[in-house]
Design a protein around this motif. Structure first.
Motif, PDB file in Angstrom:
ATOM      1  N   LYS A  92      42.924  57.538 -26.160  1.00 25.98           N
ATOM      2  CA  LYS A  92      42.168  57.534 -25.045  1.00 25.98           C
ATOM      3  C   LYS A  92      42.115  58.978 -23.962  1.00 25.98           C
ATOM      4  CE  LYS A  92      40.486  54.975 -20.704  1.00 25.98           C
ATOM      5  NZ  LYS A  92      40.472  54.098 -19.823  1.00 25.98           N
ATOM      6  N   PRO A  93      41.082  59.528 -23.753  1.00 22.67           N
ATOM      7  CA  PRO A  93      41.242  60.761 -23.024  1.00 22.67           C
ATOM      8  C   PRO A  93      41.425  60.642 -21.564  1.00 22.67           C
ATOM      9  CG  PRO A  93      38.869  60.384 -23.325  1.00 22.67           C
ATOM     10  CD  PRO A  93      39.707  59.321 -24.032  1.00 22.67           C
ATOM     11  N   TYR A  94      42.175  61.711 -20.953  1.00 19.85           N
ATOM     12  CA  TYR A  94      42.478  61.622 -19.543  1.00 19.85           C
ATOM     13  C   TYR A  94      42.467  63.091 -19.035  1.00 19.85           C
ATOM     14  CZ  TYR A  94      47.410  62.694 -20.636  1.00 19.85           C
ATOM     15  OH  TYR A  94      48.548  63.238 -21.157  1.00 19.85           O
ATOM     16  N   SER A  95      42.395  63.188 -17.750  1.00 20.50           N
ATOM     17  CA  SER A  95      42.505  64.532 -17.151  1.00 20.50           C
ATOM     18  C   SER A  95      43.843  64.981 -16.727  1.00 20.50           C
ATOM     19  CB  SER A  95      41.670  64.622 -15.735  1.00 20.50           C
ATOM     20  OG  SER A  95      41.806  65.614 -14.962  1.00 20.50           O
ATOM     21  N   LEU A  96      44.141  66.088 -17.365  1.00 22.63           N
ATOM     22  CA  LEU A  96      45.450  66.778 -17.162  1.00 22.63           C
ATOM     23  C   LEU A  96      45.378  67.165 -15.568  1.00 22.63           C
ATOM     24  CD1 LEU A  96      46.203  68.332 -20.591  1.00 22.63           C
ATOM     25  CD2 LEU A  96      47.339  66.465 -19.586  1.00 22.63           C
ATOM     26  N   ASP A  97      44.415  67.384 -15.096  1.00 24.84           N
ATOM     27  CA  ASP A  97      44.067  68.025 -13.572  1.00 24.84           C
ATOM     28  C   ASP A  97      44.367  67.111 -12.594  1.00 24.84           C
ATOM     29  OD1 ASP A  97      43.467  70.675 -14.840  1.00 24.84           O
ATOM     30  OD2 ASP A  97      41.671  69.638 -15.544  1.00 24.84           O
ATOM     31  N   ASP A  98      44.107  65.901 -12.850  1.00 26.65           N
ATOM     32  CA  ASP A  98      44.066  64.752 -11.772  1.00 26.65           C
ATOM     33  C   ASP A  98      44.094  63.581 -12.470  1.00 26.65           C
ATOM     34  OD1 ASP A  98      43.670  63.027  -9.831  1.00 26.65           O
ATOM     35  OD2 ASP A  98      41.917  64.061  -8.961  1.00 26.65           O
ATOM     36  N   ARG A  99      45.495  62.917 -12.574  1.00 27.87           N
ATOM     37  CA  ARG A  99      45.730  61.760 -13.285  1.00 27.87           C
ATOM     38  C   ARG A  99      45.259  60.755 -12.301  1.00 27.87           C
ATOM     39  NH1 ARG A  99      49.707  62.180 -17.508  1.00 27.87           N
ATOM     40  NH2 ARG A  99      48.940  60.129 -17.683  1.00 27.87           N
ATOM     41  N   SER A 100      44.672  60.630 -11.226  1.00 28.59           N
ATOM     42  CA  SER A 100      44.017  59.768 -10.463  1.00 28.59           C
ATOM     43  C   SER A 100      42.756  59.561 -10.797  1.00 28.59           C
ATOM     44  CB  SER A 100      44.478  59.692  -8.982  1.00 28.59           C
ATOM     45  OG  SER A 100      43.749  60.923  -8.499  1.00 28.59           O
ATOM     46  N   LEU A 101      41.984  60.475 -11.491  1.00 27.29           N
ATOM     47  CA  LEU A 101      40.597  60.358 -11.799  1.00 27.29           C
ATOM     48  C   LEU A 101      40.554  59.772 -13.167  1.00 27.29           C
ATOM     49  CD1 LEU A 101      37.560  61.309 -11.171  1.00 27.29           C
ATOM     50  CD2 LEU A 101      38.217  63.397 -12.393  1.00 27.29           C
ATOM     51  N   PHE A 102      39.915  58.627 -13.328  1.00 27.50           N
ATOM     52  CA  PHE A 102      39.725  57.860 -14.590  1.00 27.50           C
ATOM     53  C   PHE A 102      38.554  57.837 -15.057  1.00 27.50           C
ATOM     54  CE2 PHE A 102      43.054  55.748 -11.713  1.00 27.50           C
ATOM     55  CZ  PHE A 102      44.146  55.864 -12.404  1.00 27.50           C
ATOM     56  N   PHE A 103      38.130  58.080 -16.492  1.00 28.27           N
ATOM     57  CA  PHE A 103      37.033  58.189 -16.973  1.00 28.27           C
ATOM     58  C   PHE A 103      36.810  57.594 -18.434  1.00 28.27           C
ATOM     59  CE2 PHE A 103      39.209  62.094 -18.196  1.00 28.27           C
ATOM     60  CZ  PHE A 103      38.703  62.204 -19.316  1.00 28.27           C
ATOM     61  N   ASN A 104      35.846  57.474 -18.748  1.00 25.16           N
ATOM     62  CA  ASN A 104      35.283  57.121 -20.479  1.00 25.16           C
ATOM     63  C   ASN A 104      34.137  57.421 -20.538  1.00 25.16           C
ATOM     64  OD1 ASN A 104      35.342  54.311 -22.338  1.00 25.16           O
ATOM     65  ND2 ASN A 104      37.198  55.639 -22.637  1.00 25.16           N
ATOM     66  N   MET A 105      33.920  57.276 -21.904  1.00 21.58           N
ATOM     67  CA  MET A 105      32.378  57.659 -22.488  1.00 21.58           C
ATOM     68  C   MET A 105      32.245  56.799 -23.551  1.00 21.58           C
ATOM     69  SD  MET A 105      33.528  61.402 -23.696  1.00 21.58           S
ATOM     70  CE  MET A 105      32.012  61.964 -24.648  1.00 21.58           C
ATOM     71  N   SER A 106      30.897  56.777 -23.945  1.00 23.79           N
ATOM     72  CA  SER A 106      30.157  56.308 -25.137  1.00 23.79           C
ATOM     73  C   SER A 106      29.187  56.822 -25.655  1.00 23.79           C
ATOM     74  CB  SER A 106      30.250  54.689 -24.816  1.00 23.79           C
ATOM     75  OG  SER A 106      29.854  53.986 -26.063  1.00 23.79           O
ATOM     76  N   ASN A 107      28.864  56.899 -26.920  1.00 21.37           N
ATOM     77  CA  ASN A 107      27.764  57.391 -27.629  1.00 21.37           C
ATOM     78  C   ASN A 107      26.886  56.357 -28.441  1.00 21.37           C
ATOM     79  OD1 ASN A 107      28.049  60.398 -26.593  1.00 21.37           O
ATOM     80  ND2 ASN A 107      29.695  60.270 -28.476  1.00 21.37           N
ATOM     81  N   SER A 108      25.826  56.553 -28.389  1.00 17.39           N
ATOM     82  CA  SER A 108      25.279  55.524 -29.574  1.00 17.39           C
ATOM     83  C   SER A 108      23.565  55.939 -29.400  1.00 17.39           C
ATOM     84  CB  SER A 108      25.490  54.059 -29.222  1.00 17.39           C
ATOM     85  OG  SER A 108      24.724  53.256 -30.214  1.00 17.39           O
ATOM     86  N   GLY A 109      22.932  55.855 -30.414  1.00 15.05           N
ATOM     87  CA  GLY A 109      21.321  55.954 -30.255  1.00 15.05           C
ATOM     88  C   GLY A 109      20.886  57.261 -29.396  1.00 15.05           C
ATOM     89  N   GLY A 110      21.448  58.281 -29.555  1.00 19.12           N
ATOM     90  CA  GLY A 110      20.977  59.591 -28.932  1.00 19.12           C
ATOM     91  C   GLY A 110      21.336  59.506 -27.426  1.00 19.12           C
ATOM     92  N   LEU A 111      22.144  58.531 -27.043  1.00 17.01           N
ATOM     93  CA  LEU A 111      22.628  58.697 -25.633  1.00 17.01           C
ATOM     94  C   LEU A 111      24.041  58.770 -25.534  1.00 17.01           C
ATOM     95  CD1 LEU A 111      20.344  55.771 -24.014  1.00 17.01           C
ATOM     96  CD2 LEU A 111      19.997  58.112 -23.673  1.00 17.01           C
ATOM     97  N   CYS A 112      24.667  59.361 -24.204  1.00 13.53           N
ATOM     98  CA  CYS A 112      26.020  59.303 -24.075  1.00 13.53           C
ATOM     99  C   CYS A 112      26.182  58.749 -22.420  1.00 13.53           C
ATOM    100  CB  CYS A 112      26.664  60.619 -24.050  1.00 13.53           C
ATOM    101  SG  CYS A 112      28.370  60.786 -24.062  1.00 13.53           S
ATOM    102  N   VAL A 113      26.835  57.894 -22.309  1.00  5.38           N
ATOM    103  CA  VAL A 113      27.419  57.324 -21.265  1.00  5.38           C
ATOM    104  C   VAL A 113      28.635  57.581 -20.669  1.00  5.38           C
ATOM    105  CG1 VAL A 113      27.473  55.135 -19.769  1.00  5.38           C
ATOM    106  CG2 VAL A 113      25.543  55.396 -21.144  1.00  5.38           C
ATOM    107  N   PHE A 114      28.791  58.205 -19.396  1.00 10.33           N
ATOM    108  CA  PHE A 114      30.349  58.209 -18.975  1.00 10.33           C
ATOM    109  C   PHE A 114      30.400  57.452 -17.797  1.00 10.33           C
ATOM    110  CE2 PHE A 114      28.146  62.039 -20.594  1.00 10.33           C
ATOM    111  CZ  PHE A 114      28.991  62.546 -21.339  1.00 10.33           C
ATOM    112  N   ALA A 115      31.366  57.039 -17.525  1.00 12.67           N
ATOM    113  CA  ALA A 115      31.998  56.275 -16.201  1.00 12.67           C
ATOM    114  C   ALA A 115      33.124  56.892 -15.477  1.00 12.67           C
ATOM    115  CB  ALA A 115      32.309  54.645 -16.760  1.00 12.67           C
TER     116      ALA A 115
END
Length: 191
Positions: free
Chosen positions: A91-114
């Motif tokens: 799972k990726p994480y930010s080395l610049d700010d460990r209190s910023l959480f995120f995730n992403m997913s790709n499918s069908g020509g779309l990418c979603v980021f949270a």
């Protein structure tokens, strides 16, 4: 170097406590490709070369470049300076700010980021499509209660499969497991 963020600045508001930001990007948009490629690290560009098909390589470049653009806005730094790490299970994480959480997913020509400031977060999307191994996937990845709900109405079986799949995968991504837990360890219900 040109400021790759100028056109995005007005779109991104600070991420507050108790907030989740969701972004959706069409990863087949060619106008993003060169901008995204220009902000990837040498290591990320080398990884892109491992993709056999150019479509997959281009989607990787656009989704990772977009992630860098979004992170740079939340962090207030250039996309070129964004540093990413990976937990032991990937799972990726930010080395610049460990209190910023995120995730992403790709499918069908779309990418979603949270994005979240409160807790780890997971997101998953899947293009609804016919699957030749649907029965095997259902049996292998769901509990008996989930299987009963998914299969009780043949007209809704595919829709219910993808609904449960994305819920389960998003949760597992949030806790950093991906699809590594056996179905007996995790059960969801939809009312």
């Amino acid at each position: 170097m040109k400021n790759t963020l100028s056109k995005y600045d007005s779109m991104i508001h600070p991420l507050g406590i108790d907030e989740v930001h969701i972004w959706k990007v069409k990863i087949e948009r060619s106008e993003l490709f060169y901008e995204c490629k220009s902000i990837l690290s040498d290591l990320e560009l080398k990884k892109a070369d491992f993709f056999k098909f150019s479509k997959d390589r281009n989607q990787y470049i656009i989704s990772l470049g977009t992630l860098r653009i979004l992170l740079s806005n939340y962090l207030g730094i250039s996309p070129l300076k964004v540093k990413l790490g990976r937990h032991s299970k990937g799972k990726p994480y930010s080395l610049d700010d460990r209190s910023l959480f995120f995730n992403m997913s790709n499918s069908g020509g779309l990418c979603v980021f949270a994005f979240s400031r409160d807790n780890e977060i997971g997101v998953d999307i899947e293009k609804k499509r016919n699957l030749s191994d649907l029965q095997d996937l259902i049996k292998k990845n769901f509990t008996s209660s989930e299987i009963k709900f998914i299969t009780q109405d043949q007209n809704k079986k595919l829709e219910r499969f993808f609904r449960f799949w994305t819920i389960k995968e998003a949760y597992l991504k949030a806790i950093g497991e991906g699809m590594r837990l056996t179905p007996d360890n995790l059960e969801f219900s939809i009312e």
